[in-house]
Scaffold this active site. Structure first.
Site, PDB file in Angstrom:
ATOM      1  N   LYS A 136     -40.882  -1.292  36.679  1.00  0.00           N
ATOM      2  CA  LYS A 136     -39.679  -0.476  36.849  1.00  0.00           C
ATOM      3  C   LYS A 136     -39.203  -0.599  38.288  1.00  0.00           C
ATOM      4  O   LYS A 136     -39.946  -0.336  39.220  1.00  0.00           O
ATOM      5  CB  LYS A 136     -39.993   0.989  36.530  1.00  0.00           C
ATOM      6  CG  LYS A 136     -38.904   1.985  36.978  1.00  0.00           C
ATOM      7  CD  LYS A 136     -39.266   3.445  36.651  1.00  0.00           C
ATOM      8  CE  LYS A 136     -38.265   4.416  37.262  1.00  0.00           C
ATOM      9  NZ  LYS A 136     -38.581   5.841  36.963  1.00  0.00           N
ATOM     10  N   LYS A 180     -30.884  15.276  40.176  1.00  0.00           N
ATOM     11  CA  LYS A 180     -32.073  15.937  40.723  1.00  0.00           C
ATOM     12  C   LYS A 180     -31.656  16.936  41.800  1.00  0.00           C
ATOM     13  O   LYS A 180     -30.542  16.899  42.313  1.00  0.00           O
ATOM     14  CB  LYS A 180     -33.000  14.891  41.361  1.00  0.00           C
ATOM     15  CG  LYS A 180     -33.688  13.946  40.383  1.00  0.00           C
ATOM     16  CD  LYS A 180     -34.582  12.968  41.130  1.00  0.00           C
ATOM     17  CE  LYS A 180     -35.240  11.958  40.207  1.00  0.00           C
ATOM     18  NZ  LYS A 180     -36.186  12.543  39.247  1.00  0.00           N
ATOM     19  N   ASP A 227     -38.867   4.627  43.803  1.00  0.00           N
ATOM     20  CA  ASP A 227     -38.892   4.584  42.340  1.00  0.00           C
ATOM     21  C   ASP A 227     -38.892   3.136  41.819  1.00  0.00           C
ATOM     22  O   ASP A 227     -38.782   2.897  40.620  1.00  0.00           O
ATOM     23  CB  ASP A 227     -37.700   5.371  41.781  1.00  0.00           C
ATOM     24  CG  ASP A 227     -37.974   5.931  40.396  1.00  0.00           C
ATOM     25  OD1 ASP A 227     -39.154   6.018  40.016  1.00  0.00           O
ATOM     26  OD2 ASP A 227     -36.996   6.266  39.703  1.00  0.00           O
ATOM     27  N   GLU A 267     -34.538   7.530  33.169  1.00  0.00           N
ATOM     28  CA  GLU A 267     -33.904   6.213  33.206  1.00  0.00           C
ATOM     29  C   GLU A 267     -34.902   5.068  33.229  1.00  0.00           C
ATOM     30  O   GLU A 267     -34.602   3.970  32.774  1.00  0.00           O
ATOM     31  CB  GLU A 267     -32.957   6.125  34.414  1.00  0.00           C
ATOM     32  CG  GLU A 267     -33.615   5.736  35.749  1.00  0.00           C
ATOM     33  CD  GLU A 267     -34.653   6.741  36.256  1.00  0.00           C
ATOM     34  OE1 GLU A 267     -34.606   7.916  35.848  1.00  0.00           O
ATOM     35  OE2 GLU A 267     -35.518   6.343  37.062  1.00  0.00           O
ATOM     36  N   ARG A 300     -37.641   4.574  31.580  1.00  0.00           N
ATOM     37  CA  ARG A 300     -38.030   4.150  30.234  1.00  0.00           C
ATOM     38  C   ARG A 300     -36.920   3.322  29.581  1.00  0.00           C
ATOM     39  O   ARG A 300     -37.194   2.443  28.766  1.00  0.00           O
ATOM     40  CB  ARG A 300     -38.418   5.371  29.392  1.00  0.00           C
ATOM     41  CG  ARG A 300     -37.330   6.371  29.183  1.00  0.00           C
ATOM     42  CD  ARG A 300     -37.836   7.735  28.702  1.00  0.00           C
ATOM     43  NE  ARG A 300     -38.481   8.504  29.765  1.00  0.00           N
ATOM     44  CZ  ARG A 300     -39.003   9.719  29.606  1.00  0.00           C
ATOM     45  NH1 ARG A 300     -38.980  10.316  28.417  1.00  0.00           N
ATOM     46  NH2 ARG A 300     -39.554  10.347  30.624  1.00  0.00           N
TER      47      ARG A 300
HETATM   48  N1  BES Z   1     -38.641   8.541  38.875  1.00  0.00           N
HETATM   49  C1  BES Z   1     -38.832   9.740  38.146  1.00  0.00           C
HETATM   50  C2  BES Z   1     -40.304  10.152  38.066  1.00  0.00           C
HETATM   51  C3  BES Z   1     -40.949  10.553  39.370  1.00  0.00           C
HETATM   52  C4  BES Z   1     -40.951  11.882  39.765  1.00  0.00           C
HETATM   53  C5  BES Z   1     -41.576   9.619  40.142  1.00  0.00           C
HETATM   54  C6  BES Z   1     -41.566  12.245  40.953  1.00  0.00           C
HETATM   55  C7  BES Z   1     -42.193   9.989  41.331  1.00  0.00           C
HETATM   56  C8  BES Z   1     -42.188  11.301  41.729  1.00  0.00           C
HETATM   57  C9  BES Z   1     -38.301   9.569  36.729  1.00  0.00           C
HETATM   58  O1  BES Z   1     -37.221   8.723  36.584  1.00  0.00           O
HETATM   59  C10 BES Z   1     -37.867  10.908  36.273  1.00  0.00           C
HETATM   60  O2  BES Z   1     -36.928  11.416  36.831  1.00  0.00           O
HETATM   61  N2  BES Z   1     -38.543  11.465  35.270  1.00  0.00           N
HETATM   62  C11 BES Z   1     -38.231  12.742  34.773  1.00  0.00           C
HETATM   63  C12 BES Z   1     -38.311  12.679  33.270  1.00  0.00           C
HETATM   64  C13 BES Z   1     -37.713  13.868  32.580  1.00  0.00           C
HETATM   65  C14 BES Z   1     -36.199  13.881  32.778  1.00  0.00           C
HETATM   66  C15 BES Z   1     -38.037  13.789  31.108  1.00  0.00           C
HETATM   67  C16 BES Z   1     -39.243  13.722  35.345  1.00  0.00           C
HETATM   68  O3  BES Z   1     -40.400  13.346  35.530  1.00  0.00           O
HETATM   69  O4  BES Z   1     -38.859  14.835  35.640  1.00  0.00           O
HETATM   70 ZN    ZN Z   2     -37.033   7.249  38.019  1.00  0.00          ZN
HETATM   71 MN    MN Z   3     -35.365   9.686  36.895  1.00  0.00          MN
END
Ligand code: BES
Ligand code: ZN
Ligand code: MN
Length: 506
Positions: A267, A279, A290, A351, A353
């Protein structure tokens, strides 16, 4: 300024000038060579240890400046930890600790006395090589944008001489490991670069350097991505002014070019604002890294190609920036993936996934890999579950699980398996499309994400997903890495490949 810490191997001898570094085992104390030195200096080492309660715990250090009777500027004792735990990570930590202790001291040279610990009943692994590797890994600094550092703020240590019984053997072994350390540093560089510099185009540009080691690097621009039909990647990228890229990297090292490759997929979200499912300011601060999964794939390709690993490997990274704008995808959009499955995008912040779905499908269709391993900073939930000590491992193959687990323990990059099951998968059924990109709650968030990926894994393909969100960036120093990007995954996967996918010699 020092770029790479120079490492030499030589016979055991008392150095003149610089620092003499002596590893000390907890419970057992000094090794045979160090005991001789201690006797010759009126008990200098044992007295210093007693006077400061130094017991040889892992990463413990004790500096004895201008020691009387010795021609060095300093003796540095470094704890090696308990004898029964003296495996690769503990030995590497000796190298890392000595660098951490000396690098700000003004010292330029160190000579490490690597005892034949085997005589102490310690497993006969390669202490000298591991000490060298640990030193090299820890001697990392991302100084590109530091323009006003004073000389005394810069790392001083330029050379480490590893003194051991068989320096020629150690040097040869180290030549095999040095490209892996370079791969780790490369991955750290990539995750640390700011997101205005390391855009998808900028990242792809950096991949072209792999060609110097014989890697075939193919860069797909937005038009090509569209032609192939990787619409999930375009959907994630469509809110950004920065166009996406996909990079395919091939190292064809097997004797038979027809051998099925192992595939690594990463990714590469160069910045994740969340998109319209935006966010908070605080949770966005970390989102330049990321692209950690993609960085590991590039670092690993570097390591495997440069050490001429005798197998076929394909690395595939999906690079995009996730931004909110008038052209951004909306919660509720339905996108047709490369696999033909339609995806209802209910949360634009899930995103990673989406990008992985099309990468996974593409790599299976084109390369028919014998193993498929993806890495991603995929979920915040994996940090809740495992903190910063283990990556989350999801796999459809028990052998792959135990082998990745063993490789991780061997190098000190540990993974912990979490489950996959039909019951979780059901949560992803959409009302109007084949699948949705989030479930109805936050529960089991990392598992849900893994289940989503599994919908794009073809029957019979041994697949593993490493959720590295908790281990890609460290907020504090560790034995083998200063705080910041860790490169977690490069050494783990290099070891897995070496132990299980490369043909045995002889
Ligand atoms: N890149 C983030 C995950 C992440 C969070 C990586 C903190 C490193 C530190 C990912 O794209 C994301 O935003 N995931 C969401 C998923 C949710 C919307 C189902 C998350 O983890 O909140
Ligand atoms: Zn992400
Ligand atoms: Mn995200």
């Amino acid at each position: 300024m020092r770029d790479t810490l120079e490492i030499e191997f030589g016979p055991i001898a008392l150095p003149e000038g610089g620092s003499l570094v002596i590893p000390v085992l907890a419970e057992r104390g000094l090794g045979a060579e160090a005991r001789r030195l201690d006797a010759a200096t009126d008990g200098l080492l044992t007295r210093a240890m007693r006077a400061s309660r130094f017991t040889g715990k892992r990463e413990e250090t004790l500096a004895i400046p201008v020691p009387a009777g010795l021609a060095v500027d300093r003796v540095l004792l470094v704890g090696a930890g308990k004898p029964e735990r003296l495996e690769e990570p503990a030995l590497a930590a000796v190298g890392g600790s000595l660098v951490a202790a000396l690098d700000r001291s003004g010292e330029e040279q160190a000579a490490v006395l690597v005892e034949p610990f085997a005589a102490e009943g310690v497993p006969p692994i390669e202490p000298a090589t591991q000490v060298a590797l640990g030193a090299r890994l820890r001697a990392y600094r991302f100084g590109r944008y530091k323009t006003r550092d004073k000389p005394e703020q810069l790392p001083s240590l330029a050379r480490v001489t590893v003194m051991c019984a068989e320096p020629d053997v150690a040097r040869r072994h180290f030549e095999r490991l040095a490209p892996v350390a370079e791969g780790v540093h490369l991955a750290r560089d990539l995750v640390t670069e700011p997101p205005n510099v390391l855009t998808p185009v900028g990242f792809a540009e950096r991949c072209t350097a792999l060609a110097a080691h014989g890697v075939a690097v193919e860069i797909f621009d937005a038009e090509r991505i569209a032609d192939i039909g990787m619409r999930t990647i375009l959907a994630v990228a469509q809110g950004s002014a920065a166009p996406p890229r996909v990079v395919a990297m091939r190292h064809w090292g097997a004797a038979n070019p027809e051998d099925a490759p192992v595939a690594f997929v990463g990714k590469g979200i160069t910045f994740d604002s969340g998109g319209l499912s935006i966010k908070t300011a605080g949770s966005m601060e970390d989102m330049k890294w990321d692209m950690g999964g993609a960085a590991v794939v590039v670092g690993l390709m570097h390591a495997l190609a440069k050490r001429r690993a005798p197998l076929n490997v394909v690395g595939l990274v999906g690079l995009a920036e996730n931004m909110p704008s008038g052209t951004a995808q909306r919660p509720g959009d339905v996108v047709t993936s490369l696999s033909g499955q339609t995806i209802e995008v209910l949360n634009t912040d899930a995103e990673g996934r989406l990008v992985l779905a099309d990468l996974l499908w593409y790599v299976q269709e084109v390369y028919k890999p014998r193993r498929l391993i993806n890495l991603a900073t995929l979920t915040g939930a994996v940090i809740v579950a495992l903190g910063h000590e283990h990556a989350g491992l999801f796999t459809n193959d028990d052998d792959l699980a135990s082998r990745l687990g063993a490789a991780g323990r061997a190098v000190g990059e540990q993974v912990w398996r979490l489950p996959l099951a039909e019951a979780y998968d059901k949560e992803l059924n959409s009302e109007i499309a084949d699948v949705k990109n989030i479930s109805g709650s936050r529960d089991g968030g990392s598992i849900i994400a893994a289940q989503f990926l599994q919908r794009f894994v073809q029957a019979g393909v041994p697949w593993a997903h490493l959720d590295i969100a908790g281990v890609t960036w460290a907020k504090k120093d560790s034995a083998l890495a200063p705080k910041g990007g860790t490169g977690f995954g490069v050494r783990l996967l290099d070891r897995y490949v070496a132990d299980h996918l490369e043909p045995r010699e002889g």
